[in-house]
Design a protein around this motif. Structure first.
Motif, PDB file in Angstrom:
ATOM      1  N   SER A   1     -67.543 -27.322  12.675  1.00  0.00           N
ATOM      2  CA  SER A   1     -68.830 -26.904  12.098  1.00  0.00           C
ATOM      3  C   SER A   1     -69.638 -25.969  12.999  1.00  0.00           C
ATOM      4  O   SER A   1     -70.182 -24.962  12.507  1.00  0.00           O
ATOM      5  CB  SER A   1     -69.667 -28.134  11.728  1.00  0.00           C
ATOM      6  OG  SER A   1     -69.114 -28.793  10.627  1.00  0.00           O
TER       7      SER A   1
ATOM      8  N   ARG B   1     -63.202 -36.487   9.747  1.00  0.00           N
ATOM      9  CA  ARG B   1     -64.626 -36.386  10.104  1.00  0.00           C
ATOM     10  C   ARG B   1     -64.779 -35.748  11.478  1.00  0.00           C
ATOM     11  O   ARG B   1     -65.686 -34.947  11.709  1.00  0.00           O
ATOM     12  CB  ARG B   1     -65.276 -37.772  10.102  1.00  0.00           C
ATOM     13  CG  ARG B   1     -65.447 -38.383   8.720  1.00  0.00           C
ATOM     14  CD  ARG B   1     -66.548 -39.425   8.707  1.00  0.00           C
ATOM     15  NE  ARG B   1     -66.294 -40.477   9.674  1.00  0.00           N
ATOM     16  CZ  ARG B   1     -65.605 -41.592   9.435  1.00  0.00           C
ATOM     17  NH1 ARG B   1     -65.089 -41.788   8.232  1.00  0.00           N
ATOM     18  NH2 ARG B   1     -65.424 -42.500  10.364  1.00  0.00           N
TER      19      ARG B   1
ATOM     20  N   LEU C   1     -66.451 -28.606   4.783  1.00  0.00           N
ATOM     21  CA  LEU C   1     -66.537 -29.492   5.947  1.00  0.00           C
ATOM     22  C   LEU C   1     -67.553 -30.605   5.723  1.00  0.00           C
ATOM     23  O   LEU C   1     -67.329 -31.756   6.123  1.00  0.00           O
ATOM     24  CB  LEU C   1     -66.912 -28.696   7.197  1.00  0.00           C
ATOM     25  CG  LEU C   1     -65.841 -27.770   7.777  1.00  0.00           C
ATOM     26  CD1 LEU C   1     -66.386 -27.053   9.003  1.00  0.00           C
ATOM     27  CD2 LEU C   1     -64.583 -28.542   8.152  1.00  0.00           C
ATOM     28  N   ASP C   2     -68.672 -30.288   5.080  1.00  0.00           N
ATOM     29  CA  ASP C   2     -69.678 -31.313   4.794  1.00  0.00           C
ATOM     30  C   ASP C   2     -69.102 -32.416   3.918  1.00  0.00           C
ATOM     31  O   ASP C   2     -69.424 -33.598   4.090  1.00  0.00           O
ATOM     32  CB  ASP C   2     -70.897 -30.680   4.103  1.00  0.00           C
ATOM     33  CG  ASP C   2     -71.731 -29.851   5.066  1.00  0.00           C
ATOM     34  OD1 ASP C   2     -71.596 -30.051   6.282  1.00  0.00           O
ATOM     35  OD2 ASP C   2     -72.505 -28.990   4.592  1.00  0.00           O
TER      36      ASP C   2
ATOM     37  N   THR D   1     -67.133 -34.994   5.921  1.00  0.00           N
ATOM     38  CA  THR D   1     -67.877 -35.959   6.740  1.00  0.00           C
ATOM     39  C   THR D   1     -68.157 -37.243   5.980  1.00  0.00           C
ATOM     40  O   THR D   1     -68.459 -38.269   6.590  1.00  0.00           O
ATOM     41  CB  THR D   1     -69.212 -35.352   7.215  1.00  0.00           C
ATOM     42  OG1 THR D   1     -69.990 -34.964   6.078  1.00  0.00           O
ATOM     43  CG2 THR D   1     -68.978 -34.138   8.085  1.00  0.00           C
TER      44      THR D   1
ATOM     45  N   SER E   1     -64.307 -32.044  11.240  1.00  0.00           N
ATOM     46  CA  SER E   1     -65.519 -31.420  10.719  1.00  0.00           C
ATOM     47  C   SER E   1     -66.546 -31.219  11.824  1.00  0.00           C
ATOM     48  O   SER E   1     -67.173 -30.156  11.934  1.00  0.00           O
ATOM     49  CB  SER E   1     -66.108 -32.285   9.601  1.00  0.00           C
ATOM     50  OG  SER E   1     -67.324 -31.746   9.136  1.00  0.00           O
TER      51      SER E   1
END
Length: 734
Positions: free
Chosen positions: A469, A462, A450-451, A454, A465
């Motif tokens: 998160s 994005r 997920l990072d 972004t 995410s």
């Protein structure tokens, strides 16, 4: 001409005198949400839903894109049309080609199964069979069903792939409708039609003539056609009717969506009006929205671009309706890209056809009368009359209310989709990672993925995410803390607490309540109380909507204030949606003992099904009653009698009055145990009995009733013993 038709003709003539009739119709369609702004918002929401499904599959290591098609993704629907949400899940590991020349040697290693489309005179246009490309298997004499349940050897000695395989890919709840699994939505939430599709990267041979057709008016443009061609196609199962287990339908849905996205608002309004008129007058259901769409596209292709302007809405609608009537009369509605595929073939009898033609003829002859007098959907006729005579009707939703309702529906659908994929993620975690360490590593990898998203330019990814998160952070924090021996590694505990705090913004309450549970079970009662007070302050009972996807429960949004819905999805999750609180068995250290009974509700009912993971393997409770339960426990710890009684009352009221609770039986089990602790065993038994009536099977109440009765019996025995002892002492003294 009959007297009735003469009267209608006079009435039609009178409506011709209304100045700017179709300007007012355009305004009315604008009011009910058929405008550029709402169309854009619907499309953006559909693309976000796609990305949620695609990203959540990526976290599990699958290249399994999800696509949303149909009226909702195109923005060509209204509140009253109630269009289903159509989604297609790309099945990975299967390669479909249209000729052996497209088959590359590396495909044998890259794909588990390679399939060749078979299209011939004996197969209906728009359809195909799929031959398994495996020469060794074809030449062998073994029973191919032993290799794969969905292989079958045909009379021509070819090995075919049966469309019944879809049931493996689309397992779960729902009813099969043709190629799709239909899941009825909760009240206020969209119905879902889901289909598994096999992707073919090349454009269908049967649609190649469409690519090569010259178009004088330049729609679709050559550039748009090339874009469609790059999308390739899907093949989807046709259905479960006898004799069609080999048959697959060629789907150009990706290309169709490109075409629909290229249309202007007048063209989209024509399509919406066609669907409204068909739904109002043709009850047989023989004229589908897909037929109307293909009629519209044919009309646009054969028209000049300048014709499709707001001032010409009347002529454009008339053109579409007349073409639709001609299709019915000829019993031939060609697929726009595969004209040999007749969408109306065998769809209705002569009697039904005659009835449809009569109704379409009436609508075409008296379009203005129909629009002003006969359309109840979205109160269209009332709204149009009000505009023509400059009056208002207080019973109709205002344009602001309609826009707010559409926004609320879109945002709630996003919340439901997100929760559904979270449940799938938890199921995958428990099924494939059998201990806490492996589960923790999986969540950490998922957060890293997920990072990376972004940093991408794709705004939708994005946003996904940002939405996912907090959920993963909360889960990882809880799992990490569960592996740390008491105070043995302060740095890891602090890191786990930090992750749990980051998870608080997953929604209004569930992330915070997991953090509160962690503090409570760690003995940090003061911090528990602080988190509970914060959660209670954020949980607006008049606004927050409980959402659960463990199973289909009621979803009543009738009293919801749509105006309060903000446009930012993240704010909706943080301020309006309350998910249920889920604890996996690996998180048992942070589950209050009263809730731990829910982990064992399947004892004795799961023999032989150990590989299947469902939410019943977890401890799950709705947020609001769980909030009051934890408040009760905190107040009991502090010997706050007033707070204790208030928490009990709030818990009881939340169970009885809160709409949309899906785990009411679990809340009753918690309330019953609180009643026992408050020396009210009879009330406790009443709670357990109510719980069993709601969920007769797989209910921890069965165990709790036995425990409660055993305690009652033991207390009674102790009282008898005490009485005998007192009497004996008295006799001795005398």
């Amino acid at each position: 001409m009959s007297e009735t038709l003469k009267d209608l003709s006079k009435l039609e003539s009178r409506f011709l005198d209304y100045p700017n009739f179709y300007d007012k119709l355009n305004e009315t369609l604008d009011d009910i949400g058929v405008n550029n702004d709402m169309v854009h918002r619907r499309r953006q929401n559909a693309l976000l839903g796609e990305n949620i499904g695609t990203v959540m599959a990526m976290l599990k290591g699958y290249d399994r894109p999800v696509y949303n098609f149909g009226s909702r993704s195109e923005g060509t629907t209204t509140i009253s049309l109630q269009s289903d949400a159509d989604s297609l899940h790309h099945v990975p590991g299967i390669n479909v080609v249209q000729s052996l020349q497209e088959f590359e040697p590396e495909d044998t290693t890259n794909y588990a199964i390679n399939l060749l489309m078979i299209q011939g005179d004996d197969i209906a246009p728009g359809y195909c069979h799929l031959e398994v490309i495996n020469e060794d298997l074809r030449l062998s004499s073994i029973d191919v069903t032993e290799v794969n349940d969905h292989y079958v050897r045909g009379k021509d000695d070819r090995i075919y792939y049966k469309n019944t395989v879809m049931e493996d890919f689309m397992s779960g709840k729902g009813e099969r409708h043709g190629p799709a699994w239909a899941v009825e939505g909760q009240m206020g939430i969209t119905d879902q039609d889901t289909v598994a599709g096999l992707y073919c990267k090349s454009w269908p041979y049967q649609a190649r003539d469409w690519l090569n057709e010259s178009n004088q008016v330049k729609w679709p443009s050559d550039a748009l056609k090339r874009k469609c061609m790059k999308d390739g196609c899907f093949v989807v199962p046709t259905g479960s009717s006898p004799g069609t287990e080999f048959e697959w339908r060629i789907s150009t849905s990706l290309a169709e969506r490109q075409l629909m996205f290229s249309l202007n608002i007048v063209q989209l309004r024509c399509y919406v009006l066609m669907k409204i008129l068909v739904k109002t007058f043709i009850k047989e259901g023989t004229i589908s929205s897909f037929m109307c769409k293909n009629v519209l596209l044919q009309c646009i292709e054969s028209s000049l671009p300048y014709e499709w302007k707001e001032a010409n809405l009347s002529q454009c609608l008339d053109k579409c309706l007349k073409r639709l009537r001609r299709c019915v009369d000829e019993e031939n509605c060609p697929h726009f890209m595969i004209p040999t595929n007749n969408l109306m073939a065998g769809k209705f009898s002569e009697k039904v056809k005659s009835n449809i033609l009569e109704k379409l003829g009436f609508v075409i002859s008296y379009t203005r009368i129909v629009l002003v007098k006969a359309i109840k959907l979205d109160d269209l006729s009332i709204r149009l009359r009000n505009k023509l005579v400059s009056s208002t009707d207080s019973n109709c939703m205002t344009p602001l209310q309609i826009r707010s309702s559409i926004k609320a529906e879109r945002l709630l659908d996003t919340a439901v989709i997100l929760r559904g994929y979270q449940i799938i993620h938890l199921t995958h975690t428990c099924k494939y990672y059998k201990n806490t360490e492996l589960q923790q590593d999986f969540q950490r990898r998922s957060l890293r993925t997920l990072d990376q998203l972004t940093n991408q330019e794709d705004e939708n990814k994005r946003e996904v995410s940002t939405l996912v998160s907090p959920f993963l952070s909360s889960l990882l924090g809880s799992l990490q803390a569960a592996r740390v021996e008491k105070d043995s590694d302060i740095s890891k505990l602090l890191e786990a607490e930090d992750l749990l705090i980051k998870g608080c913004d997953s929604d209004v309450s569930s992330g915070r309540l997991k953090l509160a549970s962690y503090f409570y079970c760690s003995g940090k009662i003061g911090r528990t109380e602080s988190i509970l007070n914060e959660t209670d302050g954020k949980y607006d009972r008049t606004l927050v909507i409980p959402i659960c996807r463990c199973y289909q429960g009621p979803m009543d949004t009738g009293s919801m204030n749509n105006i309060k819905f903000q446009e930012e999805r993240n704010l909706v999750m943080k301020n309006i949606v309350a998910y249920c609180v889920i604890f996996l068995p690996a998180e048992i250290k942070w589950i209050p003992k009263e809730l731990q009974y829910e982990l064992y509700r399947l004892t004795g009912d799961k023999a032989g099904k150990s590989d299947k993971v469902t939410w019943m393997d977890w401890a799950v409770v709705d947020s609001l009653p769980y909030l009051h339960f934890l408040q009760y426990k905190v107040n009991k710890h502090f010997h706050d009698e007033y707070g204790l009684q208030r928490a009990l009352l709030n818990m009881e009221q939340s169970i009885g009055r809160t709409r949309n609770l899906c785990h009411r039986e679990t809340a009753l089990n918690l309330l019953g145990q609180c009643m026992e602790q408050n020396n009210q065993p009879i009330k406790a038994l009443e709670c357990y009995s109510k719980s069993l009536r709601l969920q007769p099977r797989n209910n921890a109440a069965k165990v709790l009733i036995c425990i409660c009765l055993a305690r009652l019996f033991q207390n009674k025995k102790d009282e008898v013993t005490k009485t005998i002892y007192q009497r004996q002492r008295k006799m001795e003294q005398n």
